[in-house]
Design a protein around this motif. Structure first.
Motif, PDB file in Angstrom:
ATOM      1  N   GLY A 184       0.898   4.500 -19.753  1.00  0.00           N
ATOM      2  CA  GLY A 184       1.008   5.773 -19.070  1.00  0.00           C
ATOM      3  C   GLY A 184       0.036   5.917 -17.920  1.00  0.00           C
ATOM      4  N   ALA A 185      -0.517   4.794 -17.461  1.00  0.00           N
ATOM      5  CA  ALA A 185      -1.484   4.857 -16.390  1.00  0.00           C
ATOM      6  C   ALA A 185      -0.849   5.376 -15.126  1.00  0.00           C
ATOM      7  N   THR A 186      -1.468   6.377 -14.523  1.00  0.00           N
ATOM      8  CA  THR A 186      -0.945   6.996 -13.293  1.00  0.00           C
ATOM      9  C   THR A 186      -2.110   7.199 -12.341  1.00  0.00           C
ATOM     10  N   ARG A 187      -1.796   7.872 -11.222  1.00  0.00           N
ATOM     11  CA  ARG A 187      -2.846   8.231 -10.301  1.00  0.00           C
ATOM     12  C   ARG A 187      -3.331   9.637 -10.553  1.00  0.00           C
ATOM     13  N   GLU A 197       0.833  -1.206   0.000  1.00  0.00           N
ATOM     14  CA  GLU A 197       0.000   0.000   0.000  1.00  0.00           C
ATOM     15  C   GLU A 197       0.868   1.256   0.000  1.00  0.00           C
ATOM     16  N   GLN A 198       1.958   1.244   0.755  1.00  0.00           N
ATOM     17  CA  GLN A 198       2.878   2.376   0.735  1.00  0.00           C
ATOM     18  C   GLN A 198       3.510   2.539  -0.638  1.00  0.00           C
ATOM     19  N   GLU A 199       3.873   1.425  -1.258  1.00  0.00           N
ATOM     20  CA  GLU A 199       4.465   1.481  -2.591  1.00  0.00           C
ATOM     21  C   GLU A 199       3.444   1.965  -3.616  1.00  0.00           C
ATOM     22  N   PHE A 200       2.209   1.527  -3.461  1.00  0.00           N
ATOM     23  CA  PHE A 200       1.152   1.896  -4.397  1.00  0.00           C
ATOM     24  C   PHE A 200       0.891   3.400  -4.369  1.00  0.00           C
ATOM     25  N   TRP A 201       0.868   3.966  -3.164  1.00  0.00           N
ATOM     26  CA  TRP A 201       0.571   5.387  -3.029  1.00  0.00           C
ATOM     27  C   TRP A 201       1.818   6.257  -3.101  1.00  0.00           C
ATOM     28  N   SER A 202       2.947   5.658  -3.432  1.00  0.00           N
ATOM     29  CA  SER A 202       4.184   6.437  -3.533  1.00  0.00           C
ATOM     30  C   SER A 202       4.266   7.212  -4.845  1.00  0.00           C
ATOM     31  N   GLY A 203       3.337   6.955  -5.771  1.00  0.00           N
ATOM     32  CA  GLY A 203       3.332   7.667  -7.045  1.00  0.00           C
ATOM     33  C   GLY A 203       3.921   6.894  -8.202  1.00  0.00           C
ATOM     34  N   LYS A 204       4.237   5.609  -7.991  1.00  0.00           N
ATOM     35  CA  LYS A 204       4.786   4.815  -9.080  1.00  0.00           C
ATOM     36  C   LYS A 204       3.766   4.602 -10.177  1.00  0.00           C
ATOM     37  N   LEU A 255       4.171  -1.074 -11.519  1.00  0.00           N
ATOM     38  CA  LEU A 255       3.783  -1.864 -10.355  1.00  0.00           C
ATOM     39  C   LEU A 255       3.261  -3.237 -10.770  1.00  0.00           C
ATOM     40  N   TYR A 256       2.489  -3.258 -11.838  1.00  0.00           N
ATOM     41  CA  TYR A 256       1.937  -4.526 -12.327  1.00  0.00           C
ATOM     42  C   TYR A 256       3.042  -5.452 -12.812  1.00  0.00           C
ATOM     43  N   GLN A 257       4.008  -4.917 -13.519  1.00  0.00           N
ATOM     44  CA  GLN A 257       5.120  -5.734 -13.988  1.00  0.00           C
ATOM     45  C   GLN A 257       5.968  -6.237 -12.829  1.00  0.00           C
ATOM     46  N   ALA A 258       6.152  -5.400 -11.815  1.00  0.00           N
ATOM     47  CA  ALA A 258       6.929  -5.814 -10.646  1.00  0.00           C
ATOM     48  C   ALA A 258       6.212  -6.917  -9.873  1.00  0.00           C
ATOM     49  N   ALA A 259       4.884  -6.846  -9.839  1.00  0.00           N
ATOM     50  CA  ALA A 259       4.118  -7.870  -9.131  1.00  0.00           C
ATOM     51  C   ALA A 259       4.270  -9.235  -9.788  1.00  0.00           C
ATOM     52  N   GLY A 260       4.466  -9.241 -11.108  1.00  0.00           N
ATOM     53  CA  GLY A 260       4.613 -10.505 -11.813  1.00  0.00           C
ATOM     54  C   GLY A 260       5.969 -11.156 -11.641  1.00  0.00           C
ATOM     55  N   THR A 261       6.934 -10.406 -11.147  1.00  0.00           N
ATOM     56  CA  THR A 261       8.284 -10.950 -10.990  1.00  0.00           C
ATOM     57  C   THR A 261       8.588 -11.363  -9.547  1.00  0.00           C
ATOM     58  N   ARG A 262       7.736 -10.995  -8.605  1.00  0.00           N
ATOM     59  CA  ARG A 262       7.992 -11.331  -7.208  1.00  0.00           C
ATOM     60  C   ARG A 262       7.467 -12.724  -6.886  1.00  0.00           C
ATOM     61  N   PRO A 263       8.272 -13.532  -6.197  1.00  0.00           N
ATOM     62  CA  PRO A 263       7.834 -14.897  -5.880  1.00  0.00           C
ATOM     63  C   PRO A 263       6.773 -14.938  -4.788  1.00  0.00           C
ATOM     64  N   ASP A 264       6.830 -14.010  -3.854  1.00  0.00           N
ATOM     65  CA  ASP A 264       5.893 -14.012  -2.730  1.00  0.00           C
ATOM     66  C   ASP A 264       5.244 -12.644  -2.613  1.00  0.00           C
TER      67      ASP A 264
END
Length: 229
Positions: A226-229, A54-61, A66-75
């Motif tokens: 280019g999806a952002t918040r 949640e902190q990473e999500f609201w950090s402005g990335k 974020l979606y690509q990073a989620a696909g590379t994390r094992p846990d």
């Protein structure tokens, strides 16, 4: 004559039915404590993972990053998997050039299904604690009733009944009730504690689903990269 009224001695001198009940309750208690410790560790990991994402999500990335990073994390955390399922469905529907309402509705349905799967996984073994907490006292009570019946049958063969002859048999029977409560009380406390924790996690995930849906709605006209918040 002094009699050994320790719990171990009482169980060893009890009838085989009472001994069977006590042994079963001790095994159930051991399983219950195993579930309790596993839940403490598991829910703590879930909370830390959700808070970190949640902190990473609201950090402005960027959402795509974020979606690509989620696909590379094992846990990944439940919240991160929830985000990934909604983002994946949203991007698929955008590639098919569906209308805005269909894209948002598809993303919400994907996140709703993912949320249900995550809650089912988090709630695993919670029903076992509820069953232990509700059934164990009655199992112990059954052992007590049986033990008292067995004690009275034995007393019927005596010509003179005193407190010294009655006490050991009754004490042996009451041990089953004590062991039943020993198994039930931690299970009830653990169930109530974990149910509250899971409710908080569910509210956090549901709130994130609504917030992310609003973000997708604001970015629905922008290209996926280019999806952002």
């Amino acid at each position: 004559m002094n009699q050994d009224l320790s719990i171990v001695s009482l169980v060893l001198h009890a009838s085989w039915v009472v001994q069977l009940v006590v042994a079963g309750l001790l095994l159930i208690s051991l399983a219950s404590w195993t579930v309790i410790f596993a839940k403490l560790v598991g829910l703590g990991r879930v909370r830390r993972g959700n808070d970190q994402f949640e902190q990473e999500f609201w950090s402005g990335k960027n959402l795509t990053d974020l979606y690509q990073a989620a696909g590379t994390r094992p846990d990944t955390s439940p919240m991160e998997r929830l985000f990934a399922s909604g983002m994946r469905e949203f991007m698929k529907l955008r590639e098919r050039r569906l209308d805005t309402a269909a894209q948002l509705d598809g993303a919400r349905r994907a996140m709703k299904a993912s949320l249900q799967r995550e809650l089912d996984a988090i709630e695993g073994n919670l029903g076992f604690l509820a069953s232990v907490g509700s059934v164990s006292p009655y199992v112990g009570l059954f052992g007590t009733v049986w033990g008292i019946m067995h004690a009275f049958v034995g007393l019927s063969n005596l010509q003179q009944v005193t407190l010294a002859t009655v006490a050991p048999g009754i004490a042996e029977a009451l041990v089953a009730t004590a062991i039943g409560l020993f198994a039930a009380i931690p299970a009830v406390i653990g169930y109530n504690r974990f149910a509250r924790d899971i409710d908080r996690i569910a509210i956090q995930l549901e709130s994130f689903t609504e917030e992310f849906s609003n973000i997708l709605q604001r970015n629905v006209s922008a290209p996926p990269a280019g999806a952002t918040r």
